[in-house]
Design an enzyme around this catalytic site. Structure first.
Site, PDB file in Angstrom:
ATOM      1  N   CYS A 329       5.359   0.061   4.171  1.00 13.43           N
ATOM      2  CA  CYS A 329       5.292   0.792   2.904  1.00 13.43           C
ATOM      3  C   CYS A 329       5.543  -0.132   1.722  1.00 13.43           C
ATOM      4  O   CYS A 329       5.013   0.085   0.630  1.00 13.43           O
ATOM      5  CB  CYS A 329       6.283   1.956   2.894  1.00 13.43           C
ATOM      6  SG  CYS A 329       8.003   1.484   3.161  1.00 13.43           S
ATOM      7  N   HIS A 881      12.481   3.357   1.585  1.00 11.57           N
ATOM      8  CA  HIS A 881      11.052   3.675   1.635  1.00 11.57           C
ATOM      9  C   HIS A 881      10.450   3.404   0.261  1.00 11.57           C
ATOM     10  O   HIS A 881      11.070   3.687  -0.778  1.00 11.57           O
ATOM     11  CB  HIS A 881      10.835   5.137   2.022  1.00 11.57           C
ATOM     12  CG  HIS A 881       9.384   5.517   2.111  1.00 11.57           C
ATOM     13  ND1 HIS A 881       8.522   4.934   3.014  1.00 11.57           N
ATOM     14  CD2 HIS A 881       8.648   6.421   1.401  1.00 11.57           C
ATOM     15  CE1 HIS A 881       7.311   5.460   2.861  1.00 11.57           C
ATOM     16  NE2 HIS A 881       7.364   6.357   1.887  1.00 11.57           N
TER      17      HIS A 881
END
Length: 947
Positions: A329, A881
């Protein structure tokens, strides 16, 4: 013992001197091809302790392992050399690899490297093993930097068409011919009937037929695949005819829905690791052709994930997600921000191949630019099917091994590498001229800045420079002679601190020498650009310092006083957040006095001794007490000092012997009062009271074992002979006195007050700022541009003083780029801590006005920027994230890019405490907002801003 079979007749001192002399002689003539040997750091430290045991030291302010071992324990002669802690037990599972090192060894921590003559001498004395020889090779762009190849290339050989595999180790300086020969030996083949291929990523890249070329020149990487292809005798074709198990597109037959896990790549090779930059210098191989680079894969198996590929006619372009390959990510977020930069989108969708610099030794022979351009085109193609970035990641890992594998990384670090790497691949300058900077000679800043920029452009000219690079003015002022030095340097992005930065919070533990209080951590606020006198003044006020007292500030390392911070003009920037400080409250000293430094020690098992002997090891925080040298000092005097200092830490139960009532302990004088008032007290009762008072005094005067280190570095026992005069050394700043704590004594005191000395800035998650009290982006800019003294590690050479100076430095923005990338420094790294700042930064979406921050006042145009993209980080350091917020200019609408998932968001949702990297684009027209002048990326007129 192995080796010589008998102990050498040399003394420890003779061993030390001989090894020292051999080492100096060997290192003076080291050359390529010399053999070095790995030696376990653990064994080496045992040997150092053994040969240094008789050395005298006069260290007063720094820690010394001689002090640690002084006293009761004498280091013994080490046993045989034991390198087993360097060996990977799993190595036996690999064919053709006899001894395999752990992949994560670090020189200086796990092992040291010894020249061959030194190893032979030590091994002759002690024997042992296993023996781990390694070769010295030349590295670097000029191939003149000598390095030890601790980790030779580990290659996996694939035999086709049989499908057999084998793992080998071979030096990167070995030739292709040597690899060819080794491969044939492994599989028992005839050399004339075998071809070998660069099989990177299990794709046929190039036939390795130049037998004289080194593997380094052939761009063979750690853990790379090599295809060993058996040819049909007399035909020159692969045995078996037709297609092997390798597809035409280079992919092996695997389930397209399964993740193809990359081989892990070791980035700890000493030969590679000595140059720690992120760029791999590679030249274009003769076997490669530009047509090979320009060709796109005929198919991308990774895109076949069963996603709905139905598209809607007229759907906006640029709304394509990226598949998460496993903790990628960070890469997806950074890529989306770059591909949605309008200037880059137009450039890479047109024919940019003519600008690829195939010969740039600092670039990636165009491979990174091609991989990025191919990925950008897929993301801007019609359709919503998520794209797999695997081909791009494969190229990325080849040139930046730190991003290989599937661990989480920092999106800003990736962005920095990508911008630099793309610039080098697309640099229009094919032959960089050497340009010598001229002295400013009092010339106007505008003239000097233009000259610096022209020199920069003469060597660096690319789309990245056109769009992302600016220039700032750096001013250094010598604190001694006042010499002012001005330079103008380019920048690719701004890294802004998240402290509002006028003040700094510091925690220091305050200790008393008279036993009047327990050690107390004291947190004070001081000017961030302040000096040591500001910290002492703040501490003095906080701890209510009396008129006859002063504070002695010291830095603690290794449970010893590392140094006293006595210079009041010392910049507080020299004190790092993870340093540990102690402030000792002492009386103002008379003349002819010194300090006793009481160092606590406790018994521990010697880890370097197989017989598990007990040694004294320092722990906790040392204490300081001044003592006058004008009077005779006895053992009893020092014992009384220790008793006084430790009295507040004596446990209550030690002051309260069993059978003694709480009322008597609470007020011992009441014992006598009750005796005089009561006529019925018996003689036995009076005797009991006397025994109880004696027990009270005995417990209160409990004292540990003391040793004083004299001028000859000898430990003198001062626990006995209380009236005996002691000669206190006067030649050092402090006199060491060891307090040796037995397990029995440790039970009597709460020594935890002296343990776990807090850091100067102990991180704790800060409360989230509310929208009512944000940290302004402008405040971060102020902190970045504010004048600050250089840290001691960045000393500046003053041309006037002809000396290194800790000068003050100030930055000013001078030339702003078309796209301004701002990195908010949320992650903090120190020697012992890593943490993330969850500070909410109030950054403008429209009309970021930097006009007043630009020192160059020649331009009358206002410097207004509009936000169009940002990379977000959610969560902690360990498990976070990344996402991206992107504004599509043709729609004038914001979207959230979360890997393969894309969803529209309101502009009010763009701001959050997760904002990490901000992308601003210069507004078109003075004071114009991007929202008023947005155009479709595909229809934009992009004019290269060549400066």
């Amino acid at each position: 013992m192995e080796g010589s079979g008998s102990a050498p007749e040399l003394s420890p001192e003779e061993e030390r001197i001989l090894i020292r002399d051999i080492t100096i002689a060997a290192e003076a003539v080291t050359k390529e091809g010399d053999i070095f040997y790995l030696l376990s750091q653990r064994w080496w430290q045992c040997w150092l302790d053994y040969v240094n045991q008789d050395m005298t030291t006069t260290s007063t302010n720094g820690p010394s392992h001689h002090h640690e071992s002084a006293g009761l324990s004498t280091p013994k002669r080490p046993l045989a050399i034991d390198n087993s802690d360097l060996i990977c037990d799993a190595a036996s599972e690999l064919s053709n690899v006899e001894i395999e090192l752990h992949d994560t060894l670090v020189e200086g921590r796990d092992y040291i490297l010894l020249p061959q003559p030194v190893w032979e001498k030590l091994h002759g004395w002690y024997g042992g093993g296993p023996i781990l020889p390694r070769k010295a090779i030349n590295t670097g762009l000029s191939q003149t930097e000598l390095a030890i190849e601790v980790y030779p290339l580990r290659l996996q050989l694939h035999l086709m068409p049989k499908g057999e595999k084998a793992v080998i180790r071979i030096s990167k300086k070995d030739t292709v011919g040597e690899l060819h020969k080794k491969a044939c030996e492994v599989f028992d083949l005839v050399m004339d009937q075998v071809s070998i291929w660069d099989y990177y990523g299990q794709q046929k890249h190039a036939l390795m037929d130049n037998m004289e070329k080194t593997l380094d020149d052939a761009n063979i990487q750690m853990d790379q695949d090599i295809l060993v292809e058996v040819l049909r005798v007399g035909s020159g074709t692969a045995d078996g005819g037709g297609q092997s198990s390798v597809q035409e597109n280079g992919y092996t037959e695997k389930d397209s829905n399964s993740m193809i896990v990359e081989h892990s790549r070791s980035s700890l090779s000493v030969a590679d690791g000595l140059s720690t930059n992120n760029y791999v210098s590679r030249s274009c191989s003769s076997e490669f052709s530009q047509s090979q680079y320009l060709a796109s894969p005929s198919s991308d198996l990774d895109n076949l994930h069963g996603s709905n590929s139905i598209t809607t006619r007229g759907a906006p372009l640029g709304l394509t997600g990226l598949l998460n390959l496993g903790n990628t990510c960070f890469m997806n977020s950074a890529i989306q921000c770059l591909v949605h930069t309008p200037e880059f989108a137009r450039y890479f969708r047109e024919d940019y191949h003519q600008e690829i610099n195939w010969q740039n030794p600092l670039g990636m022979v165009g491979e990174l630019a091609l991989a990025f351009g191919e990925l950008l085109r897929k993301l801007w193609a019609p359709g919503r099917t998520p794209v797999s970035p695997r081909p791009f990641k494969t190229k990325l890992a080849r040139f930046a091994p730190q991003f290989s594998g599937y661990n989480q990384h920092d999106s800003q670090e990736l962005l920095a590498f990508l911008l630099d790497g793309l610039h080098e691949d697309l640099n229009r300058v094919k032959h960089r001229p050497y340009i010598k900077s001229k002295d400013t000679d009092g010339r106007p800043d505008e003239e000097v800045a233009d000259e610096y920029w022209a020199n920069h452009i003469a060597r660096n000219d690319s789309i990245i420079v056109d769009v992302c690079q600016g220039q700032y003015k750096s001013t250094l002022v010598c604190p001694v002679c006042g010499k002012v030095s001005v330079t103008f340097d380019p920048f690719m992005y701004l890294s802004l601190p998240l402290q509002s930065a006028s003040a700094r919070t510091m925690t220091v533990t305050v200790f008393t020498s008279d036993g009047s209080a327990l050690p107390t951590p004291c947190t004070v606020s001081v000017p961030k650009q302040g000096r040591c006198k500001d910290l002492i003044q703040a501490l003095s006020n906080a701890c209510s310092l009396k008129n006859g007292e002063k504070l002695l500030l010291a830095q603690i390392r290794g449970h010893l006083i590392y140094q006293f911070l006595e210079d009041p003009s010392l910049h507080l920037s020299a004190i790092k957040d993870d340093d540990r400080l102690a402030a000792y409250k002492v009386p103002k000293l008379v003349k002819n006095a010194t300090y006793l430094q009481f160092v606590h020690r406790r018994e521990e098992v010697d880890p370097g001794n197989s017989r598990s002997s007990i040694i004294w090891k320092p722990y906790a925080t040392p204490l300081i007490v001044p003592i006058s040298l004008d009077k005779v000092v006895t053992s009893a005097d020092i014992q009384q000092i220790v008793h006084t200092m430790l009295m507040p830490m004596l446990k209550i139960e030690e002051l309260q012997p069993s059978g003694l009532s709480n009322s008597i302990m609470a007020a011992p004088s009441q014992v006598h009062e009750s005796k005089s008032d009561s006529e019925t007290c018996t003689d036995s009762a009076e005797s009991d009271h006397k025994d109880q008072e004696h027990n009270f005094k005995a417990a209160a005067t409990s004292k540990p074992h003391l040793q004083l280190v004299n001028e000859n570095n000898e430990c003198i026992d001062i626990s006995t002979g209380e009236e005996k005069a002691i000669r206190v050394p006067s030649s050092s700043a402090t006199v060491l006195v060891f307090i040796n704590w037995s397990k029995r004594d440790l039970k009597k005191y709460d020594i935890h007050y002296l343990e776990n000395l807090p850091e100067v800035l102990k991180y704790a998650p800060a409360p989230k700022r509310t929208r009512g009290e944000p940290l302004s982006l402008y405040a971060c800019l102020d902190a970045f541009l504010r004048e600050e003294p250089l840290v001691p590690e960045d000393m500046w050479y003053c041309p006037k003083c002809k000396e290194q100076r800790q000068a003050s430095k100030k930055l000013d923005l001078w030339r702003l780029p078309e796209v301004l990338v701002i990195h908010l420094k949320r992650f903090s790294f120190s020697r012992s801590t890593k943490h993330k700042l969850e500070t909410f930064v109030n950054f403008p979406i429209h009309d970021l006005d930097l006009t007043n921050y630009v020192a160059n006042k020649n331009s009358s145009q206002r410097q207004i920027y509009e936000l169009y993209a940002l990379s977000n980080h959610y969560g902690s350091m360990a498990s976070g994230h990344y996402t991206a917020h992107i504004k599509l200019l043709d729609e004038n609408r914001w979207y959230n890019f979360d890997d393969s998932h894309i969803s529209p968001i309101n502009e009010d949702d763009v701001k959050s405490a997760a904002a990490y990297v901000l992308f601003y684009r210069r507004a078109k027209g003075e004071g114009a907002s991007a929202s008023n002048g947005a155009q479709s990326c595909a229809n934009q007129n992009y004019n290269s801003t060549r400066r």
